[in-house]
Write a protein that holds these residues in place. Structure first.
Motif, PDB file in Angstrom:
ATOM      1  N   LYS A   6       0.904  -1.382  -0.245  1.00 53.12           N
ATOM      2  CA  LYS A   6       0.130   0.074   0.197  1.00 53.12           C
ATOM      3  C   LYS A   6       1.397   1.063   0.183  1.00 53.12           C
ATOM      4  O   LYS A   6       1.874   1.381   0.837  1.00 53.12           O
ATOM      5  CB  LYS A   6      -1.295  -0.057   1.324  1.00 53.12           C
ATOM      6  N   PHE A   7       0.491   2.309  -0.649  1.00 48.92           N
ATOM      7  CA  PHE A   7       0.815   3.242  -0.886  1.00 48.92           C
ATOM      8  C   PHE A   7       0.160   4.367  -0.747  1.00 48.92           C
ATOM      9  O   PHE A   7      -0.330   4.571  -0.973  1.00 48.92           O
ATOM     10  CB  PHE A   7       1.949   3.284  -2.263  1.00 48.92           C
ATOM     11  N   GLU A   8       0.936   5.646  -0.213  1.00 51.38           N
ATOM     12  CA  GLU A   8      -0.084   6.892   0.106  1.00 51.38           C
ATOM     13  C   GLU A   8       1.783   8.274  -1.102  1.00 51.38           C
ATOM     14  O   GLU A   8       2.060   8.509  -1.213  1.00 51.38           O
ATOM     15  CB  GLU A   8       0.226   7.558   0.878  1.00 51.38           C
ATOM     16  N   PHE A   9       0.220   8.888  -1.720  1.00 53.80           N
ATOM     17  CA  PHE A   9       0.530  10.097  -3.054  1.00 53.80           C
ATOM     18  C   PHE A   9       1.530  10.632  -2.034  1.00 53.80           C
ATOM     19  O   PHE A   9       0.746  11.489  -1.063  1.00 53.80           O
ATOM     20  CB  PHE A   9      -1.154  10.880  -3.343  1.00 53.80           C
ATOM     21  N   GLU A  10       2.321  11.200  -2.746  1.00 52.34           N
ATOM     22  CA  GLU A  10       3.518  12.011  -2.733  1.00 52.34           C
ATOM     23  C   GLU A  10       3.708  13.703  -3.059  1.00 52.34           C
ATOM     24  O   GLU A  10       3.738  14.867  -2.228  1.00 52.34           O
ATOM     25  CB  GLU A  10       5.122  11.545  -1.620  1.00 52.34           C
ATOM     26  N   LYS A  36      -7.328  12.413  -1.691  1.00 53.13           N
ATOM     27  CA  LYS A  36      -6.417  12.188  -0.720  1.00 53.13           C
ATOM     28  C   LYS A  36      -6.378  10.523  -1.725  1.00 53.13           C
ATOM     29  O   LYS A  36      -7.205   9.983  -1.568  1.00 53.13           O
ATOM     30  CB  LYS A  36      -6.814  11.672   0.491  1.00 53.13           C
ATOM     31  N   ILE A  37      -4.948  10.492  -2.309  1.00 50.71           N
ATOM     32  CA  ILE A  37      -5.282   9.498  -2.899  1.00 50.71           C
ATOM     33  C   ILE A  37      -4.363   8.111  -2.260  1.00 50.71           C
ATOM     34  O   ILE A  37      -2.730   8.014  -1.765  1.00 50.71           O
ATOM     35  CB  ILE A  37      -3.618   9.410  -4.458  1.00 50.71           C
ATOM     36  N   THR A  38      -4.728   6.930  -2.403  1.00 49.38           N
ATOM     37  CA  THR A  38      -3.781   5.565  -1.987  1.00 49.38           C
ATOM     38  C   THR A  38      -4.661   4.286  -2.752  1.00 49.38           C
ATOM     39  O   THR A  38      -4.859   4.486  -3.330  1.00 49.38           O
ATOM     40  CB  THR A  38      -4.787   5.158  -0.143  1.00 49.38           C
ATOM     41  N   THR A  39      -3.252   3.578  -3.337  1.00 51.95           N
ATOM     42  CA  THR A  39      -2.762   2.915  -3.882  1.00 51.95           C
ATOM     43  C   THR A  39      -2.522   1.354  -3.105  1.00 51.95           C
ATOM     44  O   THR A  39      -1.515   1.910  -2.483  1.00 51.95           O
ATOM     45  CB  THR A  39      -1.621   3.391  -4.986  1.00 51.95           C
ATOM     46  N   GLU A  40      -3.169   0.744  -3.948  1.00 52.93           N
ATOM     47  CA  GLU A  40      -2.786  -0.549  -3.293  1.00 52.93           C
ATOM     48  C   GLU A  40      -2.050  -1.538  -4.489  1.00 52.93           C
ATOM     49  O   GLU A  40      -2.508  -1.412  -5.874  1.00 52.93           O
ATOM     50  CB  GLU A  40      -3.597  -1.223  -2.912  1.00 52.93           C
ATOM     51  N   ILE A  41      -0.581  -2.241  -4.766  1.00 51.93           N
ATOM     52  CA  ILE A  41      -0.301  -3.021  -6.227  1.00 51.93           C
ATOM     53  C   ILE A  41      -0.612  -3.622  -5.165  1.00 51.93           C
ATOM     54  O   ILE A  41       0.342  -4.975  -4.534  1.00 51.93           O
ATOM     55  CB  ILE A  41       0.861  -2.260  -6.349  1.00 51.93           C
ATOM     56  N   GLN A  42      -1.096  -5.218  -6.324  1.00 49.97           N
ATOM     57  CA  GLN A  42      -0.703  -6.780  -5.667  1.00 49.97           C
ATOM     58  C   GLN A  42       0.108  -7.024  -7.333  1.00 49.97           C
ATOM     59  O   GLN A  42      -0.127  -7.134  -8.276  1.00 49.97           O
ATOM     60  CB  GLN A  42      -2.338  -7.302  -5.862  1.00 49.97           C
ATOM     61  N   ARG A  92       4.044  10.255 -11.016  1.00 57.21           N
ATOM     62  CA  ARG A  92       3.465  10.616  -9.533  1.00 57.21           C
ATOM     63  C   ARG A  92       4.369  10.491  -8.171  1.00 57.21           C
ATOM     64  O   ARG A  92       4.656   8.453  -8.641  1.00 57.21           O
ATOM     65  CB  ARG A  92       2.395   9.582  -9.865  1.00 57.21           C
ATOM     66  N   ILE A  93       5.148  10.196  -7.264  1.00 58.77           N
ATOM     67  CA  ILE A  93       5.462   9.496  -6.508  1.00 58.77           C
ATOM     68  C   ILE A  93       4.415   9.148  -5.515  1.00 58.77           C
ATOM     69  O   ILE A  93       3.417   9.834  -4.753  1.00 58.77           O
ATOM     70  CB  ILE A  93       6.467  10.674  -6.189  1.00 58.77           C
ATOM     71  N   SER A  94       4.949   7.781  -4.956  1.00 61.03           N
ATOM     72  CA  SER A  94       4.179   7.678  -3.817  1.00 61.03           C
ATOM     73  C   SER A  94       5.168   7.232  -2.652  1.00 61.03           C
ATOM     74  O   SER A  94       5.923   6.738  -3.068  1.00 61.03           O
ATOM     75  CB  SER A  94       2.841   6.615  -3.934  1.00 61.03           C
ATOM     76  N   LYS A  95       4.473   7.335  -0.789  1.00 60.35           N
ATOM     77  CA  LYS A  95       5.557   6.803  -0.465  1.00 60.35           C
ATOM     78  C   LYS A  95       4.676   5.099   0.321  1.00 60.35           C
ATOM     79  O   LYS A  95       3.404   4.865   0.203  1.00 60.35           O
ATOM     80  CB  LYS A  95       5.608   7.331   1.205  1.00 60.35           C
ATOM     81  N   ARG A  96       5.379   4.546   0.686  1.00 60.15           N
ATOM     82  CA  ARG A  96       5.520   2.970   1.278  1.00 60.15           C
ATOM     83  C   ARG A  96       4.405   2.903   2.834  1.00 60.15           C
ATOM     84  O   ARG A  96       4.798   3.733   2.935  1.00 60.15           O
ATOM     85  CB  ARG A  96       5.760   2.072   1.292  1.00 60.15           C
ATOM     86  N   LEU A  97       3.387   1.830   2.820  1.00 60.50           N
ATOM     87  CA  LEU A  97       3.052   2.312   3.905  1.00 60.50           C
ATOM     88  C   LEU A  97       2.774   1.182   4.671  1.00 60.50           C
ATOM     89  O   LEU A  97       2.855   1.170   5.559  1.00 60.50           O
ATOM     90  CB  LEU A  97       1.265   2.773   4.088  1.00 60.50           C
TER      91      LEU A  97
END
Length: 98
Positions: A6-10, A36-42, A92-97
């Motif tokens: 899971k990642f959150e928009f940075e 607020k953008i949250t991304t889950e990558i599978q 787009r740059i996101s940080k890992r949650l």
């Protein structure tokens, strides 16, 4: 390399120009910018499922395979196949949650 998580928009680069190139209206572009953008990558080998939650209300799922052209849908409903539109590349740059 495993990208699952899971990642959150940075931050992002060229958002307005990119959305304009896709033909996304200015009001949709403005609304999307404030979400607020949250991304889950599978990840399953070379196949990826990319699930994005926009402020916890809109959920959008895209799938792609490394090395194969894929169609991606924006929050505004526009579809595209590469991250360059009108000579503008969106980043787009996101940080890992987790």
């Amino acid at each position: 390399m495993a990208f699952s998580g899971k990642f959150e928009f940075e931050s992002e680069k060229n958002y307005d120009e990119f959305m304009k190139g896709l033909g996304v209206s200015e009001d949709v572009t403005t609304k999307a910018r404030n979400l607020k953008i949250t991304t889950e990558i599978q990840q399953n080998g070379q196949d990826f499922t990319w699930i994005q939650s926009y402020s916890g209300t809109n959920i959008m799922t895209n799938k792609f395979t490394i090395g194969k052209e894929s169609e991606i849908q924006t929050v505004g409903g526009k579809k595209f196949k590469i991250f360059t539109s009108g000579g503008v590349t969106y980043e787009r740059i996101s940080k890992r949650l987790a």
